[in-house]
Design a protein around this motif. Structure first.
Motif, mmCIF file in Angstrom:
data_model
loop_
_atom_site.group_PDB
_atom_site.id
_atom_site.type_symbol
_atom_site.label_atom_id
_atom_site.label_comp_id
_atom_site.label_asym_id
_atom_site.label_seq_id
_atom_site.Cartn_x
_atom_site.Cartn_y
_atom_site.Cartn_z
ATOM 1 N N VAL A 141 17.217 -21.220 45.970
ATOM 2 C CA VAL A 141 17.464 -20.503 47.223
ATOM 3 C C VAL A 141 16.169 -19.773 47.564
ATOM 4 O O VAL A 141 15.776 -18.828 46.865
ATOM 5 C CB VAL A 141 18.634 -19.523 47.085
ATOM 6 N N LEU A 142 15.515 -20.197 48.623
ATOM 7 C CA LEU A 142 14.226 -19.635 49.025
ATOM 8 C C LEU A 142 14.381 -18.969 50.382
ATOM 9 O O LEU A 142 14.598 -19.642 51.395
ATOM 10 C CB LEU A 142 13.159 -20.730 49.083
ATOM 11 N N ASP A 143 14.317 -17.634 50.381
ATOM 12 C CA ASP A 143 14.452 -16.847 51.620
ATOM 13 C C ASP A 143 15.714 -17.229 52.394
ATOM 14 O O ASP A 143 15.704 -17.386 53.628
ATOM 15 C CB ASP A 143 13.221 -17.020 52.507
ATOM 16 N N GLY A 144 16.814 -17.402 51.671
ATOM 17 C CA GLY A 144 18.095 -17.682 52.307
ATOM 18 C C GLY A 144 18.377 -19.142 52.569
ATOM 19 O O GLY A 144 19.486 -19.471 53.002
ATOM 20 N N THR A 145 17.443 -20.042 52.305
ATOM 21 C CA THR A 145 17.646 -21.476 52.507
ATOM 22 C C THR A 145 17.790 -22.144 51.151
ATOM 23 O O THR A 145 16.975 -21.920 50.259
ATOM 24 C CB THR A 145 16.475 -22.095 53.287
ATOM 25 N N ILE A 146 18.822 -22.974 51.017
ATOM 26 C CA ILE A 146 19.130 -23.632 49.748
ATOM 27 C C ILE A 146 18.600 -25.063 49.801
ATOM 28 O O ILE A 146 18.841 -25.794 50.770
ATOM 29 C CB ILE A 146 20.645 -23.623 49.473
ATOM 30 N N TYR A 147 17.887 -25.459 48.733
ATOM 31 C CA TYR A 147 17.329 -26.801 48.611
ATOM 32 C C TYR A 147 17.719 -27.384 47.255
ATOM 33 O O TYR A 147 17.991 -26.650 46.302
ATOM 34 C CB TYR A 147 15.794 -26.799 48.703
ATOM 35 N N GLN A 148 17.736 -28.702 47.206
ATOM 36 C CA GLN A 148 17.858 -29.391 45.919
ATOM 37 C C GLN A 148 16.466 -29.806 45.472
ATOM 38 O O GLN A 148 15.740 -30.484 46.211
ATOM 39 C CB GLN A 148 18.761 -30.621 46.018
ATOM 40 N N ALA A 149 16.064 -29.411 44.279
ATOM 41 C CA ALA A 149 14.750 -29.770 43.771
ATOM 42 C C ALA A 149 14.738 -31.245 43.373
ATOM 43 O O ALA A 149 15.693 -31.726 42.745
ATOM 44 C CB ALA A 149 14.395 -28.897 42.568
ATOM 45 N N PRO A 150 13.696 -31.984 43.722
ATOM 46 C CA PRO A 150 13.646 -33.401 43.341
ATOM 47 C C PRO A 150 13.417 -33.551 41.843
ATOM 48 O O PRO A 150 12.846 -32.673 41.183
ATOM 49 C CB PRO A 150 12.463 -33.943 44.147
ATOM 50 N N GLN A 151 13.854 -34.667 41.303
ATOM 51 C CA GLN A 151 13.633 -34.935 39.892
ATOM 52 C C GLN A 151 12.176 -35.284 39.641
ATOM 53 O O GLN A 151 11.450 -35.732 40.529
ATOM 54 C CB GLN A 151 14.547 -36.071 39.429
ATOM 55 N N LEU A 152 11.749 -35.087 38.393
ATOM 56 C CA LEU A 152 10.341 -35.277 38.054
ATOM 57 C C LEU A 152 9.916 -36.726 38.252
ATOM 58 O O LEU A 152 8.799 -36.993 38.716
ATOM 59 C CB LEU A 152 10.097 -34.837 36.606
ATOM 60 N N CYS A 153 10.780 -37.666 37.914
ATOM 61 C CA CYS A 153 10.414 -39.072 38.094
ATOM 62 C C CYS A 153 10.225 -39.401 39.567
ATOM 63 O O CYS A 153 9.318 -40.164 39.944
ATOM 64 C CB CYS A 153 11.473 -39.965 37.455
ATOM 65 N N ASN A 154 11.060 -38.817 40.427
ATOM 66 C CA ASN A 154 10.903 -39.060 41.866
ATOM 67 C C ASN A 154 9.625 -38.433 42.408
ATOM 68 O O ASN A 154 8.969 -38.995 43.291
ATOM 69 C CB ASN A 154 12.110 -38.510 42.620
ATOM 70 N N VAL A 155 9.268 -37.259 41.871
ATOM 71 C CA VAL A 155 8.012 -36.626 42.301
ATOM 72 C C VAL A 155 6.823 -37.483 41.918
ATOM 73 O O VAL A 155 5.910 -37.730 42.723
ATOM 74 C CB VAL A 155 7.894 -35.219 41.679
ATOM 75 N N PHE A 156 6.811 -37.977 40.662
ATOM 76 C CA PHE A 156 5.707 -38.832 40.227
ATOM 77 C C PHE A 156 5.649 -40.116 41.046
ATOM 78 O O PHE A 156 4.561 -40.563 41.441
ATOM 79 C CB PHE A 156 5.863 -39.173 38.746
ATOM 80 N N ALA A 157 6.816 -40.718 41.305
ATOM 81 C CA ALA A 157 6.831 -41.952 42.094
ATOM 82 C C ALA A 157 6.304 -41.716 43.506
ATOM 83 O O ALA A 157 5.528 -42.526 44.042
ATOM 84 C CB ALA A 157 8.247 -42.519 42.135
ATOM 85 N N ALA A 158 6.697 -40.588 44.113
ATOM 86 C CA ALA A 158 6.222 -40.289 45.471
ATOM 87 C C ALA A 158 4.721 -40.018 45.489
ATOM 88 O O ALA A 158 3.995 -40.504 46.370
ATOM 89 C CB ALA A 158 6.987 -39.086 46.032
ATOM 90 N N ARG A 159 4.248 -39.265 44.483
ATOM 91 C CA ARG A 159 2.806 -38.971 44.459
ATOM 92 C C ARG A 159 1.990 -40.236 44.205
ATOM 93 O O ARG A 159 0.943 -40.452 44.843
ATOM 94 C CB ARG A 159 2.525 -37.931 43.363
ATOM 95 N N ILE A 160 2.463 -41.081 43.268
ATOM 96 C CA ILE A 160 1.725 -42.309 42.982
ATOM 97 C C ILE A 160 1.752 -43.240 44.186
ATOM 98 O O ILE A 160 0.742 -43.872 44.535
ATOM 99 C CB ILE A 160 2.311 -42.995 41.740
#
Length: 252
Positions: A120-139
């Motif tokens: 919850v960041l400044d009243g907005t709720i987010y789902q954090a991405p999984q680490l494998c998805n972050v690596f796949a997106a960055r690659i």
């Protein structure tokens, strides 16, 4: 953003409303914020779970919801550790800006398996991405820009090679043309000089030396006849301008 259905009153036997999407799926593309709730209640560690419970990220079958129905604080670790199943835990708190929830599966008081993370960041709720998805997106993004860079470089090299070949051909042609033009000009200049030399009269003789000027002795004069004695006095050299007297000097 439309407000999801509110949680029902804590009454046993009343089924909770269905979430917009099944909990546990990839919901990183959406976020949730209820400004009316934020204007009515403070966002702190005691009420942040109630705010999270009205979001589509909340799983109504979790152990925390069972504690809420029993009028127990849903984040009480003493009760959660005695239960098995899905639960939420508050891991990090930076009031009132950041709250991090972790969804986990409890098999025993000591064995817990993490599943998903929400914040919850400044009243907005987010789902954090999984680490494998972050690596796949960055690659994937890095490979896209690398491929684009190679494509751009290849296109520029083709243009440079094409321009260089044209420049070389033009330079060769201009060089050949220039050499031919220079050769003709040389012949033309020689012909003009020869014709002028035939038409012009011969050069006049040099003017005589001024009166009283004695030229400097040459090597032949130094090696003159042996009849001249070494001790014979010689006339001193005179400057034709200085030794003519003050009357003939230039006045400034």
């Amino acid at each position: 953003m439309a407000t999801p259905p509110m949680a029902p009153p804590s009454m046993e036997g009343t089924p909770p409303p269905m979430a917009v999407q099944p909990p546990g799926t990839d919901m990183t593309g959406i976020c949730f914020k209820d400004q009316l709730w934020l204007n009515s209640y403070p966002l702190d560690r005691n009420l942040v779970f109630d705010y999270f419970a009205i979001s589509p990220f909340y799983d109504w079958t979790c152990n925390n919801e069972q504690l809420r129905q029993r009028s127990i604080h849903p984040l009480d670790p003493s009760h959660l550790s005695k239960m098995t199943g899905t639960e939420y835990s508050l891991n990090e708190v930076m009031e009132p800006h950041l709250f991090v929830f972790r969804k986990q599966k409890r098999d025993s008081p000591e064995k817990v398996t993490p599943m998903l993370t929400y914040y919850v960041l400044d009243g907005t709720i987010y789902q954090a991405p999984q680490l494998c998805n972050v690596f796949a997106a960055r690659i994937g993004r890095a490979l896209y820009y690398i491929s684009k860079a190679f494509t751009t470089a290849a296109s520029k090299l083709e243009k440079i090679g094409y321009v260089d070949s044209e420049n070389e051909a033009a330079a060769f042609e201009s060089k050949v043309t220039k050499e031919t033009i220079d050769f003709k000009e040389v012949k033309r200049v020689d012909h003009i000089l020869q014709s002028l030399q035939r038409k012009l009269p011969p050069a006049p003789p040099p003017p005589p030396f001024p009166e009283g000027y004695v030229p400097a002795p040459t090597a032949e004069a130094e090696n003159g006849p042996e009849t001249q004695q070494a001790g014979e006095p010689q006339q001193p050299q005179m400057d034709p301008i200085i030794d003519q007297g003050p009357a003939k000097r230039m006045k400034f």
